[in-house]
Design a protein around this motif. Structure first.
Motif, PDB file in Angstrom:
ATOM      1  N   ARG A  13       1.002  -1.225  -0.115  1.00 39.94           N
ATOM      2  CA  ARG A  13       0.024   0.091  -0.037  1.00 39.94           C
ATOM      3  C   ARG A  13       0.936   1.109  -0.035  1.00 39.94           C
ATOM      4  O   ARG A  13       2.191   1.155   0.254  1.00 39.94           O
ATOM      5  CB  ARG A  13      -0.968   0.203   1.395  1.00 39.94           C
ATOM      6  N   GLN A  14       0.264   2.332  -0.271  1.00 40.26           N
ATOM      7  CA  GLN A  14       1.095   3.713  -0.567  1.00 40.26           C
ATOM      8  C   GLN A  14       1.328   4.002   0.971  1.00 40.26           C
ATOM      9  O   GLN A  14       0.678   3.660   1.968  1.00 40.26           O
ATOM     10  CB  GLN A  14       0.142   4.544  -1.082  1.00 40.26           C
ATOM     11  N   PHE A  15       2.494   4.544   1.162  1.00 38.55           N
ATOM     12  CA  PHE A  15       3.061   5.051   2.369  1.00 38.55           C
ATOM     13  C   PHE A  15       2.039   5.997   2.813  1.00 38.55           C
ATOM     14  O   PHE A  15       1.494   7.199   2.330  1.00 38.55           O
ATOM     15  CB  PHE A  15       4.318   5.736   2.109  1.00 38.55           C
ATOM     16  N   GLU A  16       2.205   6.307   4.360  1.00 38.32           N
ATOM     17  CA  GLU A  16       1.342   7.247   4.974  1.00 38.32           C
ATOM     18  C   GLU A  16       2.253   7.867   5.937  1.00 38.32           C
ATOM     19  O   GLU A  16       3.320   7.093   6.424  1.00 38.32           O
ATOM     20  CB  GLU A  16       0.184   6.470   5.777  1.00 38.32           C
ATOM     21  N   ASP A  19       3.834   5.780   8.984  1.00 35.98           N
ATOM     22  CA  ASP A  19       4.741   4.620   8.747  1.00 35.98           C
ATOM     23  C   ASP A  19       6.232   5.149   9.019  1.00 35.98           C
ATOM     24  O   ASP A  19       7.386   4.724   8.777  1.00 35.98           O
ATOM     25  CB  ASP A  19       4.855   4.437   7.135  1.00 35.98           C
ATOM     26  N   ALA A  20       6.217   6.617   9.408  1.00 35.02           N
ATOM     27  CA  ALA A  20       7.645   7.380   9.738  1.00 35.02           C
ATOM     28  C   ALA A  20       8.607   6.591  10.545  1.00 35.02           C
ATOM     29  O   ALA A  20       9.815   6.160   9.993  1.00 35.02           O
ATOM     30  CB  ALA A  20       7.395   8.658  10.354  1.00 35.02           C
ATOM     31  N   ALA A  21       8.289   5.868  11.730  1.00 32.48           N
ATOM     32  CA  ALA A  21       9.229   4.973  12.533  1.00 32.48           C
ATOM     33  C   ALA A  21       9.687   3.742  11.652  1.00 32.48           C
ATOM     34  O   ALA A  21      10.936   3.413  11.854  1.00 32.48           O
ATOM     35  CB  ALA A  21       8.482   4.518  13.934  1.00 32.48           C
ATOM     36  N   PHE A  22       8.667   3.290  10.721  1.00 34.28           N
ATOM     37  CA  PHE A  22       9.394   1.985   9.938  1.00 34.28           C
ATOM     38  C   PHE A  22      10.337   2.582   8.943  1.00 34.28           C
ATOM     39  O   PHE A  22      11.367   1.879   8.623  1.00 34.28           O
ATOM     40  CB  PHE A  22       8.272   1.355   9.370  1.00 34.28           C
ATOM     41  N   VAL A  23      10.027   3.641   8.388  1.00 34.97           N
ATOM     42  CA  VAL A  23      10.955   4.139   7.398  1.00 34.97           C
ATOM     43  C   VAL A  23      12.466   4.512   7.960  1.00 34.97           C
ATOM     44  O   VAL A  23      13.409   4.098   7.423  1.00 34.97           O
ATOM     45  CB  VAL A  23      10.414   5.470   6.803  1.00 34.97           C
ATOM     46  N   ILE A  24      12.513   4.944   9.227  1.00 38.50           N
ATOM     47  CA  ILE A  24      13.741   5.357  10.032  1.00 38.50           C
ATOM     48  C   ILE A  24      14.577   3.748  10.061  1.00 38.50           C
ATOM     49  O   ILE A  24      15.502   3.918   9.589  1.00 38.50           O
ATOM     50  CB  ILE A  24      13.579   5.956  11.139  1.00 38.50           C
ATOM     51  N   GLN A  25      13.635   2.843  10.543  1.00 33.72           N
ATOM     52  CA  GLN A  25      14.085   1.526  10.850  1.00 33.72           C
ATOM     53  C   GLN A  25      14.891   0.898   9.463  1.00 33.72           C
ATOM     54  O   GLN A  25      16.145   0.486   9.222  1.00 33.72           O
ATOM     55  CB  GLN A  25      13.241   0.648  11.412  1.00 33.72           C
ATOM     56  N   LEU A  26      13.970   1.074   8.388  1.00 33.22           N
ATOM     57  CA  LEU A  26      14.527   0.350   7.101  1.00 33.22           C
ATOM     58  C   LEU A  26      15.499   1.114   6.326  1.00 33.22           C
ATOM     59  O   LEU A  26      16.648   0.475   5.903  1.00 33.22           O
ATOM     60  CB  LEU A  26      13.208   0.397   6.018  1.00 33.22           C
ATOM     61  N   LEU A  27      15.572   2.507   6.423  1.00 35.94           N
ATOM     62  CA  LEU A  27      16.599   3.166   5.688  1.00 35.94           C
ATOM     63  C   LEU A  27      18.002   3.338   6.382  1.00 35.94           C
ATOM     64  O   LEU A  27      18.880   3.797   5.748  1.00 35.94           O
ATOM     65  CB  LEU A  27      15.863   4.594   5.464  1.00 35.94           C
ATOM     66  N   ASN A  28      17.798   3.017   7.649  1.00 31.32           N
ATOM     67  CA  ASN A  28      19.171   2.739   8.461  1.00 31.32           C
ATOM     68  C   ASN A  28      19.694   1.465   8.792  1.00 31.32           C
ATOM     69  O   ASN A  28      20.595   1.143   9.259  1.00 31.32           O
ATOM     70  CB  ASN A  28      18.988   3.515   9.879  1.00 31.32           C
ATOM     71  N   ASP A  29      18.955   0.477   7.960  1.00 33.89           N
ATOM     72  CA  ASP A  29      19.553  -0.888   8.036  1.00 33.89           C
ATOM     73  C   ASP A  29      20.919  -0.789   7.239  1.00 33.89           C
ATOM     74  O   ASP A  29      21.127  -0.333   6.323  1.00 33.89           O
ATOM     75  CB  ASP A  29      18.688  -1.972   7.626  1.00 33.89           C
ATOM     76  N   ASP A  46      12.527  13.699   9.697  1.00 36.69           N
ATOM     77  CA  ASP A  46      13.412  13.493   8.612  1.00 36.69           C
ATOM     78  C   ASP A  46      12.795  12.346   7.737  1.00 36.69           C
ATOM     79  O   ASP A  46      12.416  12.678   6.548  1.00 36.69           O
ATOM     80  CB  ASP A  46      14.826  12.662   8.852  1.00 36.69           C
ATOM     81  N   ALA A  47      11.906  11.443   8.390  1.00 38.80           N
ATOM     82  CA  ALA A  47      11.217  10.414   7.719  1.00 38.80           C
ATOM     83  C   ALA A  47      10.100  10.948   7.217  1.00 38.80           C
ATOM     84  O   ALA A  47       9.553  10.860   5.952  1.00 38.80           O
ATOM     85  CB  ALA A  47      10.827   9.565   8.745  1.00 38.80           C
ATOM     86  N   ILE A  48       9.358  11.898   7.751  1.00 43.47           N
ATOM     87  CA  ILE A  48       8.348  12.614   7.150  1.00 43.47           C
ATOM     88  C   ILE A  48       8.343  13.622   5.954  1.00 43.47           C
ATOM     89  O   ILE A  48       7.805  13.298   4.892  1.00 43.47           O
ATOM     90  CB  ILE A  48       7.496  13.696   8.048  1.00 43.47           C
ATOM     91  N   ASN A  49       9.622  14.139   6.087  1.00 43.40           N
ATOM     92  CA  ASN A  49      10.207  14.805   4.859  1.00 43.40           C
ATOM     93  C   ASN A  49      10.369  13.899   3.778  1.00 43.40           C
ATOM     94  O   ASN A  49      10.229  14.271   2.469  1.00 43.40           O
ATOM     95  CB  ASN A  49      11.405  15.691   5.137  1.00 43.40           C
ATOM     96  N   TYR A  50      10.979  12.601   3.821  1.00 40.04           N
ATOM     97  CA  TYR A  50      11.245  11.823   3.108  1.00 40.04           C
ATOM     98  C   TYR A  50      10.072  11.371   2.486  1.00 40.04           C
ATOM     99  O   TYR A  50      10.058  11.112   1.042  1.00 40.04           O
ATOM    100  CB  TYR A  50      12.238  10.565   3.809  1.00 40.04           C
ATOM    101  N   LEU A  51       9.164  10.932   3.191  1.00 43.27           N
ATOM    102  CA  LEU A  51       7.732  10.481   2.627  1.00 43.27           C
ATOM    103  C   LEU A  51       7.086  11.596   1.639  1.00 43.27           C
ATOM    104  O   LEU A  51       6.785  11.268   0.838  1.00 43.27           O
ATOM    105  CB  LEU A  51       7.031  10.068   3.791  1.00 43.27           C
ATOM    106  N   LYS A  52       7.158  12.914   2.234  1.00 44.06           N
ATOM    107  CA  LYS A  52       6.312  13.856   1.672  1.00 44.06           C
ATOM    108  C   LYS A  52       7.101  14.207   0.198  1.00 44.06           C
ATOM    109  O   LYS A  52       6.301  14.372  -0.499  1.00 44.06           O
ATOM    110  CB  LYS A  52       6.388  15.141   2.532  1.00 44.06           C
ATOM    111  N   THR A  53       8.477  14.294   0.333  1.00 44.76           N
ATOM    112  CA  THR A  53       9.360  14.755  -0.997  1.00 44.76           C
ATOM    113  C   THR A  53       9.802  13.419  -1.803  1.00 44.76           C
ATOM    114  O   THR A  53       9.980  13.802  -3.069  1.00 44.76           O
ATOM    115  CB  THR A  53      10.475  15.486  -0.585  1.00 44.76           C
TER     116      THR A  53
END
Length: 168
Positions: A13-16, A19-29, A46-53
């Motif tokens: 599904r599209q990101f919301e 999902d910011a906490a998960f994005v931080i976890q995945l992108l820092n693996d 940072d995660a909110i900005n990543y998702l937005k942009t």
């Protein structure tokens, strides 16, 4: 919640913003940073900005983007998968990343194959590419398994990469 596709085991599904906490976890693996790159996403902001942009801007502009992949049964987020449109490439490209504890279970193939076919159909795309490092053995194998053909080796962000092509 906008669902892109579902399989027997997964929902894509599209990101919301939630999902910011998960994005931080995945992108820092470690594997994400090694094979994809450091996106410098360390905080909730940072995660909110990543998702937005990133993904959300892509949904608006192209009708597709990176999406959250989660286990249907437990609603556990395990990775991301989707198509991106980069200025450097003529065609949209398939991107995916999964947490290491979910590797080797067929989830990446399942998500990539179904997302690829669904988005190509709904967005009337005839060609999709994929870029991966030559030493990312699992990713190269996955792309070939789902029907991508190695087209050439290209210079991409300062290193040699394999460029694959999928014709729908």
């Amino acid at each position: 919640m906008k669902i892109v596709c579902e399989t027997k085991r997964l929902t894509v599904r599209q990101f919301e913003f939630s999902d910011a906490a998960f994005v931080i976890q995945l992108l820092n693996d470690d594997l994400f940073i090694r094979f994809i790159g450091d996106k410098n996403v360390r905080t909730q902001e940072d995660a909110i900005n990543y998702l937005k942009t990133g993904p959300m801007a892509s949904y608006e502009q192209h009708g597709f983007g990176l999406n959250l992949v989660f286990l249907k049964e437990r609603h556990t987020p395990i990775g991301m998968c989707g198509l991106l449109k980069r200025d450097e490439l003529e065609s949209p490209d398939l991107g995916y990343a999964f947490l290491p504890e979910y590797s080797g279970k067929g989830y990446a193939r399942e998500a990539a194959e179904n997302t690829l076919k669904t988005v190509m159909k709904t967005c009337s795309l005839d060609t999709v590419v994929a870029v991966t490092l030559p030493d990312n053995v699992r990713s190269n194998k996955l792309l070939e398994t789902i029907g991508f053909n190695l087209k050439e080796t290209i210079e991409w962000y300062g290193s040699e990469n394999n460029l694959y092509e999928y014709l729908g």
